[in-house]
Design an enzyme around this catalytic site. Structure first.
Site, short mmCIF file in Angstrom:
data_model
loop_
_atom_site.label_atom_id
_atom_site.label_comp_id
_atom_site.label_asym_id
_atom_site.label_seq_id
_atom_site.Cartn_x
_atom_site.Cartn_y
_atom_site.Cartn_z
N ASP A 177 0.83 -1.19 0.05
CA ASP A 177 -0.12 -0.09 0.03
C ASP A 177 0.80 1.51 0.13
O ASP A 177 0.69 2.35 -0.85
CB ASP A 177 -1.01 -0.02 1.24
CG ASP A 177 -1.66 1.09 1.37
OD1 ASP A 177 -2.52 1.37 0.67
OD2 ASP A 177 -1.29 1.95 2.47
N ASP B 153 10.76 9.18 9.66
CA ASP B 153 9.47 9.52 10.47
C ASP B 153 8.99 10.96 9.57
O ASP B 153 9.59 11.91 9.50
CB ASP B 153 10.30 10.42 11.75
CG ASP B 153 8.95 10.81 12.76
OD1 ASP B 153 8.01 11.43 12.04
OD2 ASP B 153 9.03 10.61 13.77
N HIS B 154 7.92 10.49 9.05
CA HIS B 154 7.49 11.58 7.92
C HIS B 154 7.27 12.76 8.31
O HIS B 154 6.93 13.83 7.58
CB HIS B 154 6.31 11.02 7.09
CG HIS B 154 4.91 10.74 7.67
ND1 HIS B 154 4.79 9.75 8.49
CD2 HIS B 154 4.09 11.58 7.79
CE1 HIS B 154 3.52 9.86 8.92
NE2 HIS B 154 3.18 10.99 8.60
N HIS C 297 6.70 11.01 16.32
CA HIS C 297 6.50 12.06 15.70
C HIS C 297 6.61 13.24 16.59
O HIS C 297 7.18 14.21 16.53
CB HIS C 297 5.09 12.18 15.13
CG HIS C 297 4.88 11.13 14.09
ND1 HIS C 297 5.85 10.34 13.21
CD2 HIS C 297 3.88 10.31 14.12
CE1 HIS C 297 5.22 9.49 12.56
NE2 HIS C 297 4.06 9.35 13.01
N1 LIG Z 1 0.53 2.33 4.25
C1 LIG Z 1 0.90 3.39 5.06
O1 LIG Z 1 0.09 4.60 4.81
C2 LIG Z 1 2.07 3.47 5.75
C3 LIG Z 1 2.27 4.53 6.58
C4 LIG Z 1 3.38 4.74 7.46
C5 LIG Z 1 4.44 3.61 7.49
N2 LIG Z 1 3.91 2.58 7.02
C6 LIG Z 1 4.91 1.52 7.22
O2 LIG Z 1 5.34 0.98 5.63
C7 LIG Z 1 5.42 -0.39 5.72
C8 LIG Z 1 4.85 -1.26 4.69
O3 LIG Z 1 3.38 -0.67 5.06
P1 LIG Z 1 2.30 -0.93 3.81
O4 LIG Z 1 1.15 -0.41 4.51
O5 LIG Z 1 2.67 -0.88 2.42
O6 LIG Z 1 2.34 -2.79 4.12
P2 LIG Z 1 1.58 -3.72 3.16
O7 LIG Z 1 0.27 -3.02 2.09
O8 LIG Z 1 0.83 -4.89 3.99
O9 LIG Z 1 2.53 -4.23 2.25
C9 LIG Z 1 3.60 -5.22 2.87
C10 LIG Z 1 4.52 -5.47 1.76
O10 LIG Z 1 5.44 -6.70 2.01
C11 LIG Z 1 5.37 -7.70 1.55
N3 LIG Z 1 5.69 -8.79 1.84
C12 LIG Z 1 5.10 -9.41 2.90
N4 LIG Z 1 5.78 -10.64 3.48
C13 LIG Z 1 6.93 -10.60 2.56
C14 LIG Z 1 7.84 -11.73 2.32
N5 LIG Z 1 7.87 -12.81 3.14
N6 LIG Z 1 8.71 -11.53 1.34
C15 LIG Z 1 8.69 -10.52 0.63
N7 LIG Z 1 7.68 -9.64 0.56
C16 LIG Z 1 6.91 -9.64 1.74
C17 LIG Z 1 4.02 -7.78 0.40
O11 LIG Z 1 4.22 -8.04 -0.73
P3 LIG Z 1 3.49 -9.51 -1.03
O12 LIG Z 1 2.31 -9.64 -0.65
O13 LIG Z 1 3.44 -9.62 -2.71
O14 LIG Z 1 4.65 -10.62 -0.79
C18 LIG Z 1 3.77 -6.25 0.52
O15 LIG Z 1 4.64 -5.85 -0.83
C19 LIG Z 1 5.27 -0.93 7.32
O16 LIG Z 1 6.35 -0.83 8.02
C20 LIG Z 1 4.43 0.25 7.78
O17 LIG Z 1 4.28 0.41 9.33
C21 LIG Z 1 2.88 2.34 6.13
#
Ligand SMILES: NC(=O)c1ccc[n+]([C@@H]2O[C@H](COP(=O)([O-])OP(=O)(O)OC[C@H]3O[C@@H](n4cnc5c(N)ncnc54)[C@H](OP(=O)(O)O)[C@@H]3O)[C@@H](O)[C@H]2O)c1
Length: 493
Positions: free
Chosen positions: A17, A180-181, A243
């Site tokens: 995401d 830390d955005h 933050h």
């Molecule tokens: N989304 C936000 O708005 C947001 C905001 C601030 C911080 N964050 C941080 O950013 C990070 C990512 O968040 P997200 O929301 O993008 O999470 P997400 O949508 O759940 O994406 C997780 C990613 O990890 C991959 N993944 C999971 N297990 C894996 C494995 N064993 N091997 C390889 N790839 C794997 C998934 O790909 P596959 O499913 O294809 O394996 C997917 O691309 C987290 O640390 C979160 O705390 C997110």
């Protein structure tokens, strides 16, 4: 024209995401602005999904749809993106990744500059960092190797230290860029400009003139679809340890000897070191937690999807922070954050002392008409600075009235303001760590938060204790009123 830097990105979590919503649009903006060298740039995206390069490029193009000037431009950008299906827990996969990185490095003549971005759940951070080193994914031909990692960085001091030690086996501290955005926000960066660019401001930025400081990070929504993560974290970990502490360190720091990252960070760390770490009893006295109840339309936190109906997770925190140093002795920094509050905004209120002698009241012994001067920095959603002064009401006599000096970011400034992720990725490309959290900062913030967490994990809360649409529980108001103070922003106003 901007100086472009050659770089090969390796993005873990490319199907996720955050990548789609923030990272691709940010990298695209850098590409458009010429900060990334068009001829010498490639990105390898990974995830477990079996995507082809074309599928990946389609996803990237969808994510930049709104900002591309033309299809050709979007396609030209996406052509630099390559996908590898890769399970980060399988060490053998990293060998293929290393070979692919070397191939693209040669193809795009990138000279070994590598940026590894881990946009995945935090339990993978250490595994990825370790395997990158062991399987030779780091370049060794004179280019740079930098690691950008997402939050959260641990869930307490011990887990953060464990993670940091794991990263330290592959990357030096000066190669690690902890996101830390909030540090990428225009007004947060403006604090440094306002303070150290203006003797007028910096000259009164101390306990002789400032009565108290208030930092509010207010959210209008509840947990939404993040309940699964949020219920295991709570507002203290989600908003305060990172933050809020970062903003406090910038507000409280001394003037650095230069604007270089090492110098700015040194002062931020010094400020955090002077922050008083509470004893458990002091934490009980100086920190308040809350959880939202229902108000008819809005269900209470415990009935949100994926939240246990006996959850003791706090959705609100307010507290008093003290810095034990010459500049800030006796100046409380009040902080608060919460979900389901009046509105979505982040603001900093610097509340100044009143004059020691009020000559306007003295004339007829009437009550003082003077308000505290307040400098309010609006961080979100608008960039605005307001200085609340006392002035004279037009007409006969000397009646006082509030006089506000306001600067609001105009459309041109708004257009020139990069999204936090764009700014931070650019900083990482340049090797400028000013706006990333260093280990010393993160660890000190955990030391502070851990005491409060421990107390809250021990004591039973009386939840729910605030109404959606309010500014939190009554205890948060009491925290200030017992000091003879009040929140500057109050929903009742
Ligand atoms: N989304 C936000 O708005 C947001 C905001 C601030 C911080 N964050 C941080 O950013 C990070 C990512 O968040 P997200 O929301 O993008 O999470 P997400 O949508 O759940 O994406 C997780 C990613 O990890 C991959 N993944 C999971 N297990 C894996 C494995 N064993 N091997 C390889 N790839 C794997 C998934 O790909 P596959 O499913 O294809 O394996 C997917 O691309 C987290 O640390 C979160 O705390 C997110």
């Amino acid at each position: 024209m901007a100086t472009a830097t050659r770089a090969l990105f390796m993005l873990f979590g490319a199907t996720g995401d955050l990548a789609k919503r923030k990272l691709y649009p940010s990298i695209f903006n850098l590409f458009k602005k010429g900060y990334i060298d068009n001829d010498h740039f490639a990105l390898i995206g990974t995830g477990r999904r079996e995507w082809s390069d074309d599928t990946f490029r389609g996803v990237v193009m969808d994510s930049i749809n709104d900002s591309a000037d033309s299809d050709e431009q979007a396609q030209s950008f996406a052509s630099h993106f390559y996908y590898m299906s890769h399970d980060v827990t399988k060490p053998e996969h990293y060998d293929a990744l290393s070979d692919y990185a070397n191939k693209l490095d040669a193809q795009y003549e990138i000279n070994g500059n590598r940026i590894f971005y881990i946009s995945m759940a935090p339990n993978f951070f250490g595994t990825v960092a370790k395997n990158l080193k062991v399987h030779n994914c780091l370049s060794d031909n004179g280019g740079f190797n930098r690691l950008i990692i997402e939050k959260p960085f641990g869930r307490d001091y011990d887990s953060a230290e464990e993670l940091n030690n794991a990263l330290g086996k592959s990357f030096n501290e000066d190669q690690v860029y902890r996101i830390d955005h909030y540090l990428g926000k225009e007004m947060v960066q403006n604090i440094l400009a306002l303070r150290f660019g203006n003797p007028l401001v910096e000259g009164i930025w101390n306990n002789k003139y400032i009565d108290n400081v208030q930092v509010t990070l207010s959210e209008k929504l509840g947990v939404e679809e993040r309940a699964g993560y949020y219920d295991g974290a709570g507002a203290l970990r989600d908003m305060i340890q990172n933050h809020t502490m970062q903003m406090l360190s910038i507000l409280a720091m001394e003037q650095p000897i230069s604007f270089r990252d090492v110098d700015v960070r040194r002062e931020k760390i010094r400020a955090l070191r002077s922050m008083h770490i509470y004893t458990p009893d002091e934490a009980r006295e100086n920190f308040v937690r809350g959880q939202y109840g229902s108000n008819g339309d809005q269900k209470d936190y415990r009935h949100e999807d994926n939240v246990p109906n006996d959850s003791t997770t706090e959705t609100y925190v307010a507290g008093k922070v003290e810095f034990n140093n010459q500049r800030w002795a006796n100046v409380p920094f009040y902080i608060r954050t919460g979900k389901m509050l009046t509105d979505k905004f982040t603001r900093i209120d610097i509340v100044f002392k009143k004059p020691l002698i009020d000559i306007f009241a003295a004339a007829d012994n009437s009550e003082s008409q003077l308000n505290n001067n307040v400098l309010t920095l609006f961080v979100d959603p608008v960039n605005k600075v307001v200085l609340h002064l006392n002035g004279k009401k037009a007409g006969q006599g000397m009646e006082m009235k509030p006089l506000d000096l306001t600067h609001v970011q105009n459309d041109e400034e708004k257009a020139a303001t990069p999204e936090p992720y764009e700014r931070l990725i650019h900083d990482a490309i340049l090797g400028n760590a000013t706006n990333f959290a260093s280990w010393d900062e993160v660890s000190r913030a955990w030391e502070f938060a851990d005491v409060i967490r421990h107390v809250w994990d021990t004591d039973q809360p009386d939840f729910p204790n605030y109404t959606p649409g309010s500014m939190g529980p009554k205890a948060a108001d009491d925290l200030l009123s017992r000091d003879g103070r009040a929140w500057v922003f109050n929903s009742k106003k």
